[in-house]
Motif scaffolding. Structure first.
Motif, PDB file in Angstrom:
ATOM      1  N   SER A 284       7.574   2.996  -0.233  1.00  0.00           N
ATOM      2  CA  SER A 284       7.110   3.227  -1.594  1.00  0.00           C
ATOM      3  C   SER A 284       8.188   2.850  -2.602  1.00  0.00           C
ATOM      4  O   SER A 284       9.376   2.927  -2.315  1.00  0.00           O
ATOM      5  CB  SER A 284       6.737   4.700  -1.751  1.00  0.00           C
ATOM      6  OG  SER A 284       6.693   5.052  -3.112  1.00  0.00           O
TER       7      SER A 284
ATOM      8  N   ARG B 283       0.805  -1.208   0.000  1.00  0.00           N
ATOM      9  CA  ARG B 283       0.000   0.000   0.000  1.00  0.00           C
ATOM     10  C   ARG B 283       0.848   1.274   0.000  1.00  0.00           C
ATOM     11  O   ARG B 283       0.311   2.375  -0.078  1.00  0.00           O
ATOM     12  CB  ARG B 283      -0.897   0.045   1.236  1.00  0.00           C
ATOM     13  CG  ARG B 283      -2.045  -0.928   1.211  1.00  0.00           C
ATOM     14  CD  ARG B 283      -3.208  -0.383   0.422  1.00  0.00           C
ATOM     15  NE  ARG B 283      -4.270  -1.376   0.298  1.00  0.00           N
ATOM     16  CZ  ARG B 283      -4.380  -2.216  -0.706  1.00  0.00           C
ATOM     17  NH1 ARG B 283      -3.502  -2.216  -1.691  1.00  0.00           N
ATOM     18  NH2 ARG B 283      -5.373  -3.083  -0.758  1.00  0.00           N
ATOM     19  N   GLU B 284       2.149   1.122   0.191  1.00  0.00           N
ATOM     20  CA  GLU B 284       3.051   2.273   0.301  1.00  0.00           C
ATOM     21  C   GLU B 284       2.595   3.181   1.437  1.00  0.00           C
ATOM     22  O   GLU B 284       2.648   4.410   1.352  1.00  0.00           O
ATOM     23  CB  GLU B 284       3.114   3.051  -1.017  1.00  0.00           C
ATOM     24  CG  GLU B 284       3.443   2.142  -2.194  1.00  0.00           C
ATOM     25  CD  GLU B 284       3.757   2.894  -3.475  1.00  0.00           C
ATOM     26  OE1 GLU B 284       3.857   4.133  -3.436  1.00  0.00           O
ATOM     27  OE2 GLU B 284       3.936   2.236  -4.514  1.00  0.00           O
ATOM     28  N   SER B 285       2.137   2.581   2.511  1.00  0.00           N
ATOM     29  CA  SER B 285       1.609   3.348   3.642  1.00  0.00           C
ATOM     30  C   SER B 285       2.110   2.754   4.945  1.00  0.00           C
ATOM     31  O   SER B 285       2.072   1.539   5.132  1.00  0.00           O
ATOM     32  CB  SER B 285       0.078   3.307   3.616  1.00  0.00           C
ATOM     33  OG  SER B 285      -0.446   3.689   4.868  1.00  0.00           O
TER      34      SER B 285
END
Lengths: 611, 467
Positions: A549, A332-334
């Motif tokens: 990310s 999710r790059e979170s």
């Protein structure tokens, strides 16, 4: 390494009916029906590892399957002597403790977790004496060894069960949970719903039902029976006397049953664990208990016991929900999937430690116990074919990450720097692949890839005899991916992993430091500090910044509490600009990360830490 | 007001008057000043309070700004030092007639530290009252630093603990932001940052809220950054996969955000009640939307081309079943007004649209207004990478597919909590979205012409989607 002549343990005998081909001991039966079981004094004992009661908080664990690591006698199956022969490699890598899944005598209907004799080694792995040899050699290299022990149940081929079903009034008659009907404990869920219809199975031999939380060939022991409690303590003592360093206690939430409950995590189960812990602390100080309880962290902490006394049940427990969330966070790059699970993780007693892992011999599990979490996981995974495909099957780390070196490094850096003792899975340090054509269970259990030689250097047997074929595809095959080649290549994943383990060990903040999530305005960057107060009162502060990310990212961190300190990058000792009043700006490449120590600079050079 | 004499000899009331006189030159360059569209006729000091006496000096000043028939109150913190000015002061300096320098002091952490301490002490100074909320747990002795991203107010962050918002343009009575935060906090709402204290001042005989202290959440990231992270990942995908198959999918977050907004709406209704708007109220709302459409169409030819299609959509609202339930709402809900924390989503800034009048902001509204406004924000997030790029229908369509997925997920989450899907009120929701887009057209036309494509593309989409 083979030395067949040193094997002194008993061979399977046929004293008990129905166990002709099942490894077990119990070579003689007294007139009253009592089995004579091997005693620790029948074997040599290993020298103990150097004493340090908190070693497990700092240890790097390595899960290794005996079958898969090294074959010493050329029969195509890995064995204890083979593993002992590879200890130099593990010491070189920086491993502190081996975790061996069960190597006990077993009919192997549940990967060895169906134990038919707690005091014997599966013959194809060797003997009890071979195990003592392994312990001895490991301890010489400052490597400890723990293994799985299933307290909750035995194989139905265990002599205890055979005696219990054949002789209800004999000494083992009350060792299992027998009932005339199957009506009790109806609130307990069936765990293996695909194969089991009920937690009760009728035994035609005894004419009664027996209770089992797992497979019907694994009857639950009756912990209401004081003799069972004592007998299982004696099993622990047997291995502890030989010199083992601890146990991963399998399926601990299920020891006791109580009508009207779900029969999990009951107070009496905890009471028994406290009894086990007290015995270990008193008779074998420095040995550990690791709880296997795939539950929510708030519930798992119960297995550490009373925080007032620093914990009085298990020393360690696996942090299960963290692992799928690491995968989700990068996907999710979170940072939130990781940040929020750690925020929900309660404090643990001072004498306890989490075990964390990226992969093990089980699947990427989503077995979560809260509805919220199930809903969350469903929302995040259900529509994503990529994530969905990886659930419920066993994959290795490298194929899960498309063999992307940057991601492999990022994941390993997270494993080595998030709170808890890291557990590596054998082969992942070289980026081994899996073989999904072997079927679910065996896909991640292929032979360790030592060299480009025959059978990947794992065994000198005829290739046809090897228990599973080594990986041979062009990307992950042993000709491309093996220890020998990677040891010779300074830039290899193996050497990189080894270096990072070494860096971790130089800073106890990684092992014992408090975890402080630094947040920050960029949700793709997970930044945290680990702060450890040294015995001299100074603080060892390590700052970890991870770009989840695939794109380069800037991040501004509020480091104002470290005003005037200099971040020193830990792998190359490069000094970064001093921390000033303004937010500290860092830029990271895609999937990049930094580990810094924050050093206070003074006139007389520098102190290694800042106050 | 007692006679205070500064070391240099000038009484503070005289100083206040001198500052006020210098403000017509200075105010228009301040980001938070809301009257940049007109000439300033005059600025007068309404009240002043000495917060720190001596050197350095800190004065709280309320001024009335007159611009034709518009009169607004603003507050300032005025600092003055004998010694050399700190950097922050130099940048915020307000030159006075006699050559002396005063400065806007919200950036001077030495001076603003006292505001937090006063709140903790519950102090009264002159006409100003500092209060902490019952049971608030305050850490004092911290220095406050202004955050740089704000538009219409000034907020100071104290350590990692508290954030003090100073409302620049003052209304009357207790500020809506504070009222709603208190009401939600009383219900135990988990979707707000806990209110910890407030500052009020007597202005024209009435106590007016001038500041609100809240818990600061250092671990939070704002919704706009979260959403645009997902868009960036999506637009960079070269295989053209749909958003649900990409790693950066935001729908799970949008769903949870929808749940959070619906929870806040339910709490607001519970705490502050609802009213029923009848046919006349609805007609007035429709007329007001139509009037806006005509006004903006007259200025923006691109919109005028669609006006004939927009008009019937707005008109149709008059046919919705009455009564329509109204209540306190957020009033200016968009992705920049929500924060993702480790405990989930929360909402910030319940003041309402900065450009709206105080009465407009306080008015009850359909909760669908917030929903429509958030749906608009998803369009903005989806298209922000396209701004200033050559027009490419394929890329625009791709961006729209991201917005479609996340708008739907938001509505799903909202409906899950509210018990009714906002899309069930299609006629009203569609009209509210269009009205908001028309407002955006006016705003972008005047301020950011490059961005005009965003609301225009949305209007075309809404119209083409039909019923």
């Amino acid at each position: 390494m083979t030395d067949e002549t040193t094997r002194t343990t008993t061979v399977p005998d046929a004293a008990l009916t129905g166990l002709d081909d099942i490894p077990h001991t119990g070579e003689s039966i007294a007139d009253d029906g009592t089995l004579t079981e091997p005693q620790a004094d029948d074997f040599g004992h290993a020298e103990q590892a150097p004493s340090n009661p908190e070693w497990f908080k700092r240890a790097v664990f390595y899960e290794v399957l005996v079958r898969a690591f090294a074959d010493s006698n050329g029969d195509g199956t890995g064995d204890l002597r083979g593993l002992a022969g590879r200890l130099d490699y593990l010491q070189w890598l920086g491993v502190d403790c081996l975790w061996l899944p069960p190597f006990y005598a077993s009919p192997l209907r549940d990967g060895g977790y169906d134990i038919s004799d707690f005091r014997a080694v599966l013959p194809e792995f060797g003997t009890v004496d071979d195990f003592v040899y392994l312990l001895e050699e490991a301890h010489k290299r400052d490597i400890r060894v723990i293994t799985d022990l299933v307290l909750n149940h035995t194989s139905d081929a265990h002599p205890w069960f055979q005696q219990s079903r054949n002789d209800p009034d004999g000494p083992y008659g009350d060792y299992y949970v027998w009932r005339d009907d199957d009506s009790e404990y109806s609130d307990a869920r069936v765990i293996f719903v695909d194969t089991e219809a009920s937690n009760w199975t009728y035994d035609p031999v005894r004419g009664q039902f027996f209770w089992h939380r797992f497979f019907s060939h694994q009857p639950d022991l009756n912990f209401e029976n004081e003799e069972v409690q004592e007998a299982m303590l004696d099993v622990l003592r047997f291995w502890l006397d030989l010199g083992i360093d601890g146990f991963r206690l399998d399926a601990v939430p299920y020891l006791f049953e109580e009508e009207g409950t779900n029969c999990e995590n009951l107070p009496r189960t905890h009471e028994y664990l406290r009894r086990v812990r007290a015995a270990v602390d008193e008779e074998y100080p420095g040995r550990i208990l690791l709880a296997e309880a795939n539950q929510w962290p708030a519930d798992v902490v119960e297995y550490f016991g009373d925080p007032e006394v620093g914990g009085d049940e298990c020393h360690m427990a696996f942090h299960f929900p963290l692992m799928p969330r690491i995968f989700m966070a990068v996907r999710r790059e979170s940072r939130f999937p990781i940040s929020e699970i750690l925020a929900q993780t309660p404090e643990i007693p001072s004498g306890a430690q989490w075990g964390i892992f990226l992969r093990n011999h089980d699947e990427l599990t989503l077995e979560m116990v809260t509805d919220d979490e199930r809903d969350y996981m469903y929302r995040e995974y259900a529509t994503d074919p990529r994530m969905k495909a990886n659930i419920g099957i066993r994959r290795r780390l490298a194929p899960l990450l498309d063999n992307d070196r940057n991601q492999l490094e990022l994941f390993t850096a997270l494993l080595l720097s998030l709170p808890g003792s890291p557990v590596l899975y054998y082969g992942d340090e070289i980026g081994m692949g899996d073989n999904i054509w072997l079927g679910d269970r065996d896909a991640v259990r292929t032979p360790m890839q030592w060299s480009p030689d025959r059978n990947a250097g794992f065994s000198r047997s005829d290739p046809g005899r090897v228990y599973l074929p080594p990986i041979m595809d062009p990307t992950y095959g042993y000709e491309a991916i093996n220890v020998e080649a990677q040891q010779g290549n300074a830039a290899s994943l193996l050497n990189w992993t080894r270096q990072m383990i070494a860096v971790r060990k130089q800073h106890l903040a990684f092992a014992e430091g408090d975890f402080v999530d630094l947040g920050g305005s960029n949700p793709s960057v997970l930044a945290y500090q680990r702060v450890w107060e040294r015995p001299d009162g100074l603080k060892d502060v390590v700052l970890c910044v991870n770009n989840l990310s695939r794109f380069p990212q800037p991040v501004e961190l509020d480091l104002s509490e470290h005003l005037g300190c200099t971040p020193v990058e830990l792998t190359g000792s490069v000094r970064f600009p001093r921390i000033g009043e303004l937010p500290y700006l860092l830029t990271l490449p895609g999937h990049g990360f930094y580990w810094f120590q924050l050093v206070e600079t003074g006139d007389e050079g520098e102190r290694r830490s800042q106050v | 007001m007692s006679e205070h004499i500064e070391p240099s000899g000038i009484p503070h009331d005289e100083l206040a008057a001198q500052v006020a006189a210098a403000l017509p030159q200075w105010l228009p360059s301040q980001r938070w000043f809301g009257g940049k569209d007109r000439e300033i006729d005059s600025v007068s000091a309404v009240s002043w309070t000495t917060l720190l006496d001596g050197d350095p000096l800190l004065l709280h000043l309320v001024v009335r700004v007159e611009q034709g028939d518009r009169r607004e109150l603003y507050q300032l913190l005025i600092g003055s030092r004998q010694s050399q000015l700190p950097d922050v002061a130099a940048a915020a300096s307000i030159g006075l007639e006699d050559g002396r320098t005063c400065y806007e002091a919200s950036g001077d952490a030495d001076l603003t530290a006292c505001l937090l301490d006063f709140i903790a002490e519950g102090k009264r100074i002159g006409s100003m009252t500092f209060e902490h909320e019952p049971g608030a747990d305050l850490t004092t002795g911290l220095r406050g630093h202004p955050i740089t991203s704000e538009q219409s107010n000034t907020s100071l962050v104290y350590g990692h603990h508290h954030i003090l918002k100073l409302f620049r343009k003052l209304g009357s009575g207790v500020n809506k932001d504070l009222v709603l935060h208190r009401a939600l906090h009383e219900l135990g709402s988990q979707q707000i940052a806990e209110p910890l204290g407030s500052i009020s001042a007597e202005v024209d005989g009435e106590d007016v809220t001038i500041g609100m202290l809240q818990r600061f959440l250092p671990d939070a990231a704002d919704g706009w950054v979260m959403a645009t992270t997902s868009v960036r990942d999506f637009m960079a995908d070269t295989a053209g996969l749909p958003p649900e198959e990409l790693g950066g999918d935001f729908a799970g977050e949008a769903y949870r955000l929808g749940k959070a907004v619906a929870t806040v709406h339910a709490d607001l209704a519970r705490a502050l009640g609802t009213e029923q708007a009848g046919a006349d109220d609805v007609r007035r709302a429709v007329d007001s939307m139509l009037a806006r459409l005509e006004r903006v169409s007259a200025q923006v030819p691109a919109l005028a081309r669609h006006a004939d299609a927009v008009r019937p959509v707005l008109e149709r609202v008059a046919d919705v079943a009455v009564p329509v339930s109204t209540q306190s709402v957020h009033g200016d809900l968009h992705l920049g007004q929500v924060l993702r924390t480790v405990n989930g989503w929360l909402l910030l800034d319940f003041e309402g649209e900065p450009a709206a009048s105080v009465a407009e902001r306080a008015a009850l509204a359909s909760p669908l207004r917030d929903v429509a406004s958030m749906l608009r924000s998803f369009d903005y997030a989806a298209q922000q990478l396209l701004v200033g790029q050559p027009d490419d229908p394929e890329t625009t369509a791709r961006a729209m597919s991201w917005a479609r997925r996340n708008r739907a997920a938001f509505c799903d989450g909202y409906g899950k909590v509210a018990g009714q899907d906002p899309r069930d009120d299609a006629a009203l929701l569609r009209a509210l979205e269009l009205d908001k887009a028309v407002y955006e057209v006016a705003y972008e036309h005047a301020n950011r012409p490059d961005w005009l494509t965003v609301p225009m593309a949305s209007i075309e989409r809404i119209l083409s989607e039909g019923e």
